[in-house]
Every structure is written in structure tokens, then in C-alpha cells.
Write a protein that holds these residues in place. Structure first.
Motif, PDB file in Angstrom:
ATOM      1  N   UNK A 330       0.823  -1.216   0.000  1.00  0.00           N
ATOM      2  CA  UNK A 330       0.000   0.000   0.000  1.00  0.00           C
ATOM      3  C   UNK A 330       0.852   1.260   0.000  1.00  0.00           C
ATOM      4  N   UNK A 331       1.898   1.284   0.824  1.00  0.00           N
ATOM      5  CA  UNK A 331       2.732   2.490   0.936  1.00  0.00           C
ATOM      6  C   UNK A 331       3.517   2.739  -0.342  1.00  0.00           C
ATOM      7  N   UNK A 332       4.057   1.683  -0.947  1.00  0.00           N
ATOM      8  CA  UNK A 332       4.789   1.849  -2.196  1.00  0.00           C
ATOM      9  C   UNK A 332       3.861   2.246  -3.334  1.00  0.00           C
ATOM     10  N   UNK A 333       2.679   1.644  -3.385  1.00  0.00           N
ATOM     11  CA  UNK A 333       1.705   1.998  -4.421  1.00  0.00           C
ATOM     12  C   UNK A 333       1.293   3.457  -4.303  1.00  0.00           C
ATOM     13  N   UNK A 334       1.046   3.898  -3.080  1.00  0.00           N
ATOM     14  CA  UNK A 334       0.616   5.279  -2.850  1.00  0.00           C
ATOM     15  C   UNK A 334       1.679   6.272  -3.290  1.00  0.00           C
ATOM     16  N   UNK A 335       2.925   5.977  -2.935  1.00  0.00           N
ATOM     17  CA  UNK A 335       4.015   6.880  -3.315  1.00  0.00           C
ATOM     18  C   UNK A 335       4.117   6.972  -4.830  1.00  0.00           C
ATOM     19  N   UNK A 336       4.031   5.857  -5.518  1.00  0.00           N
ATOM     20  CA  UNK A 336       4.101   5.834  -6.982  1.00  0.00           C
ATOM     21  C   UNK A 336       2.952   6.644  -7.596  1.00  0.00           C
ATOM     22  N   UNK A 337       1.731   6.345  -7.180  1.00  0.00           N
ATOM     23  CA  UNK A 337       0.565   6.981  -7.775  1.00  0.00           C
ATOM     24  C   UNK A 337       0.528   8.479  -7.514  1.00  0.00           C
ATOM     25  N   UNK A 338       0.878   8.886  -6.292  1.00  0.00           N
ATOM     26  CA  UNK A 338       0.869  10.315  -5.960  1.00  0.00           C
ATOM     27  C   UNK A 338       1.941  11.064  -6.737  1.00  0.00           C
ATOM     28  N   UNK A 339       3.127  10.458  -6.861  1.00  0.00           N
ATOM     29  CA  UNK A 339       4.208  11.112  -7.593  1.00  0.00           C
ATOM     30  C   UNK A 339       3.849  11.306  -9.059  1.00  0.00           C
ATOM     31  N   UNK A 340       3.248  10.287  -9.666  1.00  0.00           N
ATOM     32  CA  UNK A 340       2.883  10.387 -11.078  1.00  0.00           C
ATOM     33  C   UNK A 340       1.752  11.398 -11.286  1.00  0.00           C
ATOM     34  N   UNK A 341       0.756  11.359 -10.416  1.00  0.00           N
ATOM     35  CA  UNK A 341      -0.358  12.308 -10.546  1.00  0.00           C
ATOM     36  C   UNK A 341       0.118  13.740 -10.343  1.00  0.00           C
ATOM     37  N   UNK A 342       1.018  13.934  -9.401  1.00  0.00           N
ATOM     38  CA  UNK A 342       1.531  15.281  -9.128  1.00  0.00           C
ATOM     39  C   UNK A 342       2.369  15.794 -10.286  1.00  0.00           C
ATOM     40  N   UNK A 343       3.183  14.921 -10.852  1.00  0.00           N
ATOM     41  CA  UNK A 343       4.007  15.346 -11.986  1.00  0.00           C
ATOM     42  C   UNK A 343       3.124  15.805 -13.145  1.00  0.00           C
ATOM     43  N   UNK A 344       2.093  15.032 -13.438  1.00  0.00           N
ATOM     44  CA  UNK A 344       1.174  15.402 -14.521  1.00  0.00           C
ATOM     45  C   UNK A 344       0.517  16.743 -14.233  1.00  0.00           C
ATOM     46  N   UNK A 345       0.075  16.946 -12.989  1.00  0.00           N
ATOM     47  CA  UNK A 345      -0.588  18.197 -12.617  1.00  0.00           C
ATOM     48  C   UNK A 345       0.358  19.387 -12.775  1.00  0.00           C
ATOM     49  N   UNK A 346       1.600  19.224 -12.347  1.00  0.00           N
ATOM     50  CA  UNK A 346       2.567  20.323 -12.434  1.00  0.00           C
ATOM     51  C   UNK A 346       2.931  20.628 -13.889  1.00  0.00           C
ATOM     52  N   UNK A 347       3.109  19.591 -14.680  1.00  0.00           N
ATOM     53  CA  UNK A 347       3.417  19.797 -16.098  1.00  0.00           C
ATOM     54  C   UNK A 347       2.275  20.523 -16.788  1.00  0.00           C
ATOM     55  N   UNK A 348       1.054  20.100 -16.526  1.00  0.00           N
ATOM     56  CA  UNK A 348      -0.096  20.729 -17.179  1.00  0.00           C
ATOM     57  C   UNK A 348      -0.330  22.147 -16.672  1.00  0.00           C
ATOM     58  N   UNK A 349       0.079  22.417 -15.444  1.00  0.00           N
ATOM     59  CA  UNK A 349      -0.026  23.786 -14.932  1.00  0.00           C
ATOM     60  C   UNK A 349       0.909  24.714 -15.703  1.00  0.00           C
ATOM     61  N   UNK A 350       2.128  24.246 -15.966  1.00  0.00           N
ATOM     62  CA  UNK A 350       3.071  25.050 -16.752  1.00  0.00           C
ATOM     63  C   UNK A 350       2.521  25.262 -18.160  1.00  0.00           C
ATOM     64  N   UNK A 351       2.036  24.208 -18.797  1.00  0.00           N
ATOM     65  CA  UNK A 351       1.540  24.316 -20.171  1.00  0.00           C
ATOM     66  C   UNK A 351       0.293  25.190 -20.258  1.00  0.00           C
ATOM     67  N   UNK A 352      -0.550  25.162 -19.230  1.00  0.00           N
ATOM     68  CA  UNK A 352      -1.737  26.017 -19.207  1.00  0.00           C
ATOM     69  C   UNK A 352      -1.344  27.490 -19.218  1.00  0.00           C
ATOM     70  N   UNK A 353      -0.267  27.806 -18.523  1.00  0.00           N
ATOM     71  CA  UNK A 353       0.211  29.186 -18.465  1.00  0.00           C
ATOM     72  C   UNK A 353       0.914  29.603 -19.757  1.00  0.00           C
TER      73      UNK A 353
END
Length: 399
Positions: A330-353
């Protein structure tokens, strides 16, 4: 972020930490990222209100809460705009002390932890080495017994906050790798003074891509002397002991990733509502709206995985039906999923701007630089997939 479903304790933590962090706007973190100056003020405020010891026992001055609440704390710090840098200013003090609190003697706990909880001392975590990296069981830093002392020799790398820390939770080899039956044997855990004026200790700061307010270091030991009574638990059992902190760290880092993902997405949505091109706000265009909506849903899903993992971690100590296998998955899965979701969000935030996403004044470029950390550390995406393939799916070990 949708906050329904959290416990009253988690929501209380979120509210209190948000109030503290409101004193430190994005501009504060941009300045500290530029100068490399450590955020001492935030650490002082968090210590003053008792938050450094959020997951440490009450009899030592801690709050006696769990990793679930600690994850919310670091999540909230990151989401305030402090990002990974702000969270990392107290990150090690929360998770690296978990093995100490659990396995140290009562006398050691009283000697080692109250000053840290009060903010009078800080700790860093000394495990990673330049030549072994993810192969923790092959680390070479040695601790040789010499009367009532140990002599530490070797090198650690990527040690955050070592420049300001006065303590270190150190994993070192007390029996050479060649002399043990299994690689997991012969490692020992210590909670040591990090005395920069003493002989045998040298620090070298690493220049890095993001989170520059928090120093990262190479640490060199050359017969650095430590008292024998800094040993935590039994000699040779350090790897089993330190694992208690590693699952906690995965939850905390997942929370930090969620925080920076949510704040990046908030900034992107605000910009998309205000920015008018061809007579309409760009957020009206599905080419902008749909990627942001997708990023939000992935963050929400990762949020559920993260707090599920933290809950399992906390409850495993008194619920025999929760296995350490389940906690690890559970802990390893959570770290993986959160990191990937956050990276996508940050990348799309830059591109939106658009072009302004590349400008410091909008802060999203800083978030994107920092969000690489949860994808890389403390264990890479690929190693997590190796772990899940083996432990959850029963596939042959690939490494």
C-alpha cells in the motif's frame, strides 16, 4: 482538494498547519529557492506549536498522533505553495525518528527525542551511498567497535538538511558484507551527533535542480567517533529496524506530492479562468479544461491510495489482520501513484500558463522542478514496479 471523508483529527491538522503556512507565501519560497537560504522561520513556528513531534509519543513532548496526521501535515505544507522544499524542511524529523521511538530504550528516547520535538535540535537521515544507491543491503559505510565507541568510516550522499542538522539517524555496517549469511544482516542503526567541528566528518553541498532552500549533501566519515550508546536496538538488526521508517516515509512523500500537485492545479485553473484569448477565457476550451480535469481526478485517486496506506501503517501496530506485506504494498503503491499524478498536474499547470509558465513570477515552474523528487526518491518508480510485480503479483524477482 475534496476534504470529505477525512477524520476530525486530520482536518484539525490541516486547519492549524494552513494558518502557520499562510505567513509564508509563494514569494517567500521563490526567494529562498533563489538564494538557497534555509527556511528557519517555518521550522521555528512548527516546533513552537509542537508539530515536529506530531507522530512521536506524548510522554516525550510529541502529539502522539499517527502517520495519517503527519501525512496531512506535510501535504498541507506543500499545498500552501511551500512545495517539496517546505515539506522537506521537517520531513526527516518526522519519519526518521519513527524507528528511534519504537526501538530505542526508554533512557535513549528521553535523551534523544525531546530536544528534537522542541526544535532545539534537528536530524537528517544517513542511508544512501554513492556506490550502492538503491542497493541498501550492500552499503559499505562501516561502524567498528572501539571500546565504548564506534569508529564510522564511509560516505553518504543526498543527505538533506545536513548543513543545519545536529543529529543523524545513521545506517552503517557493523559486520562486513563478506562475513554475513544474508545481506540484510550486519547492518546497525545509530542516532548520532553530527558535530561539524569534530575530526573525521566532512560535508559537501550538492547543487541541484529544485528545492534549493533545503541543502542536499555528500557526507564523508573517516574514523568519526560516536558513543556506543547511540546504537538503536541490537547490533546487526538495523535493516529490520529502519524498515519501520521507510514505509512511513513513502506515505509522507506521497502526501507532499499531492500537496504540490493540488497547488499547481489550483494556479492553473485560476489562470485559465482569467486569461482571455480570442475573446474568451482559455479555460472554456476543452484543450485546456480536459487535461486539467483529468489531472484533478488522478490526484483524487492518488489521495485515496495515500491515506489508505497511512491508515494501514497506523493500524498495523494493533490490528493483527494487517500484515506488513499489505502495508508495504500500500505504501509503495501510494508513493508511486501520488508522484505520477503530481508530476502530470505540475506539467499541465506550466503548459496552461503557456509562455508565462516558464516565468518565475507564476511559480508553476518551481513546482515542476520540485515534483521530480517524489518520482526519484526515496525509491525510483521502476523499483516500486519491481516490488509490486514481485510482492503483489507473485512474479519472479527481476533485480
Amino acid at each position: 482538494m475534496e476534504t470529505s471523508g477525512f477524520t476530525p483529527e486530520q482536518l484539525d491538522v490541516r486547519e492549524a498547519i494552513s494558518k502557520i503556512c499562510s505567513k509564508y507565501p509563494d514569494e517567500y519560497w521563490a526567494e529562498h529557492d533563489e538564494s538557497g537560504e534555509y527556511p528557519h522561520e517555518l521550522h521555528t513556528d512548527l516546533a513552537k506549536d509542537g508539530w515536529i513531534g506530531i507522530a512521536l509519543p506524548e510522554d516525550l513532548g510529541g502529539a502522539g498522533l499517527g502517520i495519517s496526521e503527519a501525512t496531512m501535515m506535510l501535504h498541507t505544507i506543500a499545498e500552501s505553495g511551500a512545495g517539496i522544499a517546505g515539506a522537506q524542511s521537517i520531513h526527516a524529523n518526522v519519519y526518521a525518528t519513527q524507528p528511534v521511538a519504537k526501538f530505542a530504550t526508554p533512557e535513549q528516547r528521553q535523551r534523544m527525542l525531546p530536544d528534537l520535538i522542541a526544535g532545539k535540535s534537528r536530524t537528517c537521515f544517513g542511508v544512501t551511498e554513492p556506490n550502492t544507491g538503491l542497493e541498501t543491503l550492500k552499503l559499505r559505510t562501516s561502524a567498528k567497535k572501539d571500546g565504548d565507541q564506534y569508529l564510522i568510516s564511509g560516505q553518504k550522499i543526498w543527505i538533506s538538511s545536513a548543513q543545519v542538522a545536529t543529529k543523524m539517524v545513521l545506517l552503517a555496517r557493523t559486520t562486513p558484507l563478506e562475513e554475513v549469511g544474508k545481506p540484510s544482516e550486519g547492518l546497525s542503526l545509530f542516532f548520532i551527533d553530527l558535530d561539524k567541528s569534530a575530526s573525521g566528518l566532512e560535508l559537501k553541498r550538492i547543487k541541484k535542480m529544485g528545492g534549493r532552500a533545503i541543502d542536499a549533501n555528500e557526507v564523508f566519515f573517516d574514523n568519526y567517533r560516536i558513543p556506543a550508546d547511540t546504537l538503536i536496538g541490537k547490533e546487526g538488526e538495523g535493516f529490520k529496524i529502519v524498515l519501520h521508517g521507510m514505509n512511513a516515509e513513502r506515505c509522507l512523500l506521497a502526501g507532499e506530492a499531492l500537496g504540490i500537485g493540488y497547488v499547481a492545479l489550483k494556479r492553473a485553473a485560476e489562470y485559465a479562468k482569467d486569461r482571455v484569448v480570442f475573446g474568451r477565457p482559455i479555460g472554456m476550451n476543452q484543450g485546456i479544461q480536459h487535461p486539467l480535469a483529468s489531472a484533478y481526478m488522478h490526484l483524487e485517486a492518488a489521495k485515496l491510495a495515500t491515506y489508505h496506506a497511512a491508515r494501514l501503517y497506523d493500524n498495523s501496530s494493533n490490528d493483527g489482520s494487517i500484515t506488513q506485506h499489505a502495508v508495504g504494498v500500500a505504501c509503495n503503491s501510494a508513493k508511486y501513484l501520488a508522484a505520477e499524478a503530481a508530476f502530470t498536474a505540475c506539467e499541465r499547470a506550466v503548459l496552461t500558463h503557456g509562455g508565462m509558465g516558464y516565468a518565475q513570477e507564476y511559480h508553476v515552474e518551481r513546482y515542476l522542478r520540485e515534483v521530480f523528487v517524489p518520482r526519484i526518491a526515496p525509491v525510483s518508480r521502476e523499483m516500486i514496479m519491481n516490488y509490486i510485480g514481485e510482492k503483489a503479483l507473485g512474479l519472479p524477482r527481476s533485480y
